[in-house]
Design a protein around this motif. Sequence first.
Motif, short mmCIF file in Angstrom:
data_model
loop_
_atom_site.label_atom_id
_atom_site.label_comp_id
_atom_site.label_asym_id
_atom_site.label_seq_id
_atom_site.Cartn_x
_atom_site.Cartn_y
_atom_site.Cartn_z
N UNK A 214 0.78 -1.23 0.00
CA UNK A 214 0.00 0.00 0.00
C UNK A 214 0.81 1.28 0.00
N UNK A 215 2.14 1.19 -0.06
CA UNK A 215 2.99 2.38 -0.09
C UNK A 215 3.73 2.44 -1.42
N UNK A 216 3.87 3.65 -1.94
CA UNK A 216 4.53 3.85 -3.23
C UNK A 216 6.04 3.68 -3.07
N UNK A 217 6.60 2.79 -3.89
CA UNK A 217 8.02 2.45 -3.82
C UNK A 217 8.70 2.93 -5.10
N UNK A 218 9.78 3.68 -4.94
CA UNK A 218 10.58 4.09 -6.10
C UNK A 218 11.84 3.24 -6.14
N UNK A 219 12.07 2.60 -7.29
CA UNK A 219 13.29 1.83 -7.51
C UNK A 219 14.27 2.69 -8.31
N UNK A 220 15.45 2.88 -7.75
CA UNK A 220 16.53 3.57 -8.44
C UNK A 220 17.54 2.50 -8.84
N UNK A 221 17.72 2.30 -10.15
CA UNK A 221 18.44 1.15 -10.66
C UNK A 221 19.85 1.53 -11.11
N UNK A 222 20.85 0.85 -10.55
CA UNK A 222 22.24 1.09 -10.93
C UNK A 222 22.97 -0.24 -11.10
N UNK A 223 24.03 -0.22 -11.90
CA UNK A 223 24.79 -1.44 -12.17
C UNK A 223 26.26 -1.22 -11.86
N UNK A 224 26.94 -2.28 -11.43
CA UNK A 224 28.37 -2.21 -11.15
C UNK A 224 29.23 -2.66 -12.32
N UNK A 225 28.62 -3.34 -13.31
CA UNK A 225 29.46 -3.93 -14.35
C UNK A 225 28.83 -3.85 -15.74
N UNK A 226 27.84 -4.72 -16.02
CA UNK A 226 27.25 -4.77 -17.36
C UNK A 226 25.76 -4.47 -17.26
N UNK A 227 25.07 -4.52 -18.39
CA UNK A 227 23.63 -4.26 -18.40
C UNK A 227 22.88 -5.46 -17.84
N UNK A 228 22.06 -5.21 -16.85
CA UNK A 228 21.12 -6.20 -16.32
C UNK A 228 19.70 -5.68 -16.56
N UNK A 229 18.70 -6.41 -16.09
CA UNK A 229 17.32 -5.95 -16.19
C UNK A 229 16.56 -6.42 -14.96
N UNK A 230 15.93 -5.47 -14.27
CA UNK A 230 15.23 -5.73 -13.02
C UNK A 230 13.77 -6.06 -13.34
N UNK A 231 13.37 -7.30 -13.05
CA UNK A 231 12.03 -7.77 -13.43
C UNK A 231 11.40 -8.52 -12.27
N UNK A 232 10.35 -7.91 -11.70
CA UNK A 232 9.51 -8.61 -10.73
C UNK A 232 8.29 -9.11 -11.50
N UNK A 233 8.19 -10.41 -11.67
CA UNK A 233 7.25 -10.99 -12.63
C UNK A 233 5.81 -10.52 -12.44
N UNK A 234 5.19 -10.64 -11.24
CA UNK A 234 3.79 -10.22 -11.12
C UNK A 234 3.58 -8.71 -11.08
N UNK A 264 16.34 -9.99 -16.62
CA UNK A 264 15.73 -10.26 -17.92
C UNK A 264 16.61 -9.82 -19.07
N UNK A 265 17.91 -9.63 -18.81
CA UNK A 265 18.85 -9.21 -19.85
C UNK A 265 20.05 -10.15 -19.79
N UNK A 266 20.38 -10.78 -20.93
CA UNK A 266 21.51 -11.70 -20.97
C UNK A 266 22.78 -10.95 -20.58
N UNK A 267 23.34 -11.28 -19.40
CA UNK A 267 24.44 -10.48 -18.85
C UNK A 267 25.72 -11.29 -18.65
N UNK A 268 25.77 -12.50 -19.17
CA UNK A 268 26.99 -13.28 -19.04
C UNK A 268 26.71 -14.73 -18.73
N UNK A 269 27.76 -15.44 -18.38
CA UNK A 269 27.69 -16.90 -18.25
C UNK A 269 26.73 -17.36 -17.16
N UNK A 270 26.62 -16.63 -16.06
CA UNK A 270 25.73 -17.03 -14.97
C UNK A 270 24.47 -16.17 -14.90
N UNK A 271 24.04 -15.67 -16.04
CA UNK A 271 22.82 -14.85 -16.09
C UNK A 271 21.63 -15.58 -15.47
#
Length: 320
Positions: A214-234, A264-271
């Motif tokens: 019930x509370x508004x959540x802001x996600x600030x997305x940062x990466x340390x290395x390569x491109x990833x993708x933050x995906x919460x399925x539902x 959700x972004x192919x980011x390497x061998x252990x994606x």
Amino acid sequence: MSPNGSDRSPRRPMRRKLLQAMTAGLVLATATGCTYKDFPRLGMPTPTTEEAPRILSLWQGSWAAALAVGVLVWGLIIWSAIFHRRSRTKIEVPAQTRYNMPIEALYTVVPLIIVSVLFYFTARDETKLLSLTDKKPDVTVNVVGFQWSWGFNYITPVDGVSGDAKTDANLAAIPDRFKKDFPAAAGGVYDVGTPGTKNPQTGNPGPTLWLPEGETVRFVLTSRDVIHSFWVVPFLMKMDVIPGHTNAFQVTPNQEGTFLGKCAELCGVDHSRMLFNVKVVSPERYQQHLKDLAKKGQTGYIPAGIAQTSHEKNRETNNL
């Protein structure tokens, strides 16, 4: 009777194949484990945020448009095959239609109208979903992607924890346009995982991100290395996590439970091992979780990632 003396009609094998194809289609349609309540979502999970129904509506509308176009095309193909077959007209080469301007204009205008309508609704919903000005967030979480797991900086004041997220060196990679909405004197706490981390309640792999219902959540997305993708399925929402470029979006969870998340972004061998969990709880339990992290010594923030590139800084300056 056929030339070889058999009474078997040449049409029977075709009918048999058609029956087999229809049977296979029926099996595929009924063997998915879906109930009648699932069909209107057309493969999408049950939405668990206030924003997700907008995404689901766009998905359903796109499918409706595609089905309408498909039915029209299939109908024209079947109509042509039946009413213009050679055995019916006894004509070797039927009359050809050339330079019919109304038909050619129709072939051009109708696709343009379809694409324009889809573009309008997509742009409208995307603008609404990515807006950070409609509502100030109640909770801010810096999601840090790295090979091969996730870290979560809870940017909020916590009793007994000193510091300020706006000046913290570990969050220097986050641009000021996001920091201006950070709470004052937010010492904060963090949680970080490895591919071997598991949720203690469900056993699902990956670290667990806690959020208040019930509370508004802001996600600030940062990466340390390569491109990833933050995906919460539902949540029906995902966004790229890009080094040197900070993305953000916000949602309001409206259903308690533990949900699956993944890269959700192919980011390497252990994606495939970049999994995480999202646990939506009451605001009281959420606050208690932050205190528990502080008691474990997980105070302050982990490094957010790669600093903003000069190119990205120039882009933001030009867009102000």
